[in-house]
Design a protein around this motif. Structure first.
Motif, PDB file in Angstrom:
ATOM      1  N   GLN A 178       0.830  -1.189   0.000  1.00 36.93           N
ATOM      2  CA  GLN A 178       0.000   0.000   0.000  1.00 36.93           C
ATOM      3  C   GLN A 178       0.872   1.250   0.000  1.00 36.93           C
ATOM      4  O   GLN A 178       1.750   1.421   0.828  1.00 36.93           O
TER       5      GLN A 178
ATOM      6  N   SER B 297      -5.172  -0.880  -4.147  1.00 37.09           N
ATOM      7  CA  SER B 297      -3.784  -1.192  -3.811  1.00 37.09           C
ATOM      8  C   SER B 297      -2.837  -0.536  -4.795  1.00 37.09           C
ATOM      9  O   SER B 297      -3.234  -0.095  -5.878  1.00 37.09           O
TER      10      SER B 297
ATOM     11  N   ALA C 297      -7.844  -0.210   1.055  1.00 35.30           N
ATOM     12  CA  ALA C 297      -8.208  -1.615   0.905  1.00 35.30           C
ATOM     13  C   ALA C 297      -9.712  -1.804   0.814  1.00 35.30           C
ATOM     14  O   ALA C 297     -10.504  -1.060   1.411  1.00 35.30           O
TER      15      ALA C 297
END
Length: 281
Positions: free
Chosen positions: A17, A214, A230
């Motif tokens: 991330q 992502s 997410a």
């Protein structure tokens, strides 16, 4: 699935991330996510074969994430795929899904400790007139939600929430009208039209800010700024709590980037709403 009800691949995905990855590195990351439990016990050469890249690429990938080399990354993968907090007694599947979302929000909040990316995105978008906001299929409601509030404080927000042959025409029209940037909300399963529209926007000279799940999303390749959040995957259909929170954080940053005109437009809206008796409270 770990004891907390979170799939190993989702835990591995969190490692990437916010990372800016090359196309080759995204292939490696995608392979690690798709084969999380298996990949945690493979050598760098075996991971390279799995991803269809060279072994040095795997080593450079690990170092790009801040590890000393692939062995250090592999140790982290093993810890993520073999352990996890114990599941509270008596939790059902619905509770686990909701609690997983709270974990997503916690990590999103931690990631916002560094606001550089959000501020760059806010500056690009707040200066664009008009401001196209792309969101197709599952992302269409979120694009409309963002667009509804953004239009209260920024003139000429154009929500592009339908595909087909006219999508690129509307994008061309926004560019011809003076648009300098586009917000693209691209969520799994990544509509082909969305990714193509992002590429077309970039090729036409627009700066692209992407809210996606992502850093290895297909939308990340052509985006100038990627804001990952997410997506919950434990129910039949995805939960988009994280992307919605990110969208509102971005809009707040846009308002902060232009406080005086934003305040003026808010006051004008409130005066109009009161005159027209739009709201009951």
């Amino acid at each position: 699935m770990n004891d907390d009800g979170v799939k190993p691949g989702n835990r591995v995905l969190d490692l990437f991330q916010g990372a800016r990855l090359t196309p080759t590195q995204r292939r490696i990351a995608h392979s690690l996510v798709e084969h999380a439990a298996k990949a945690a016990y493979l050598s760098a050469a075996e991971v390279a074969d799995l991803a269809g890249v060279s072994q040095p690429s795997v080593t450079r990938f690990a170092m790009a994430l801040g590890y000393s080399g692939y062995p250090a990354l592999r140790r982290e993968l093993r810890s993520l795929t073999t352990t996890g907090p114990s599941e509270p007694v008596g939790q059902n599947a619905m509770q686990r899904a909701v609690h997983a979302e709270t974990e997503h929000l916690r990590r999103l909040g931690e990631g916002l400790h560094d606001l550089d990316g959000v501020r760059v995105a806010a500056r690009l978008l707040s200066e664009s007139r008009p401001l196209p906001v792309l969101g197709l299929r599952a992302a269409a409601p979120l694009a409309a939600y963002f667009g509804y509030f953004a239009a209260k404080v920024f003139p000429d927000v154009r929500v592009l929430d339908t595909g087909g042959t006219g999508l690129l025409d509307r994008l061309d029209q926004a560019r011809a009208a003076g648009a300098g940037a586009m917000l693209a909300i691209v969520l799994p399963r990544y509509p082909r039209e969305s990714v193509e529209a992002v590429r077309e926007a970039k090729a036409s000279g627009l700066a692209v800010v992407a809210i996606t799940d992502s850093a290895v999303s297909p939308a990340a390749e052509s985006a100038d700024v990627v804001l990952p959040a997410a997506v919950g995957t434990q129910l039949v259909f995805d939960l988009h709590t994280g992307p919605m929170a990110m969208a509102m954080v971005l809009l707040q940053a846009m308002c902060d980037a232009a406080p005086e005109p934003v305040q003026r437009r808010l006051e004008e809206f409130e005066a109009t709403a009161a005159r027209r008796h739009i709201f009951l409270a």
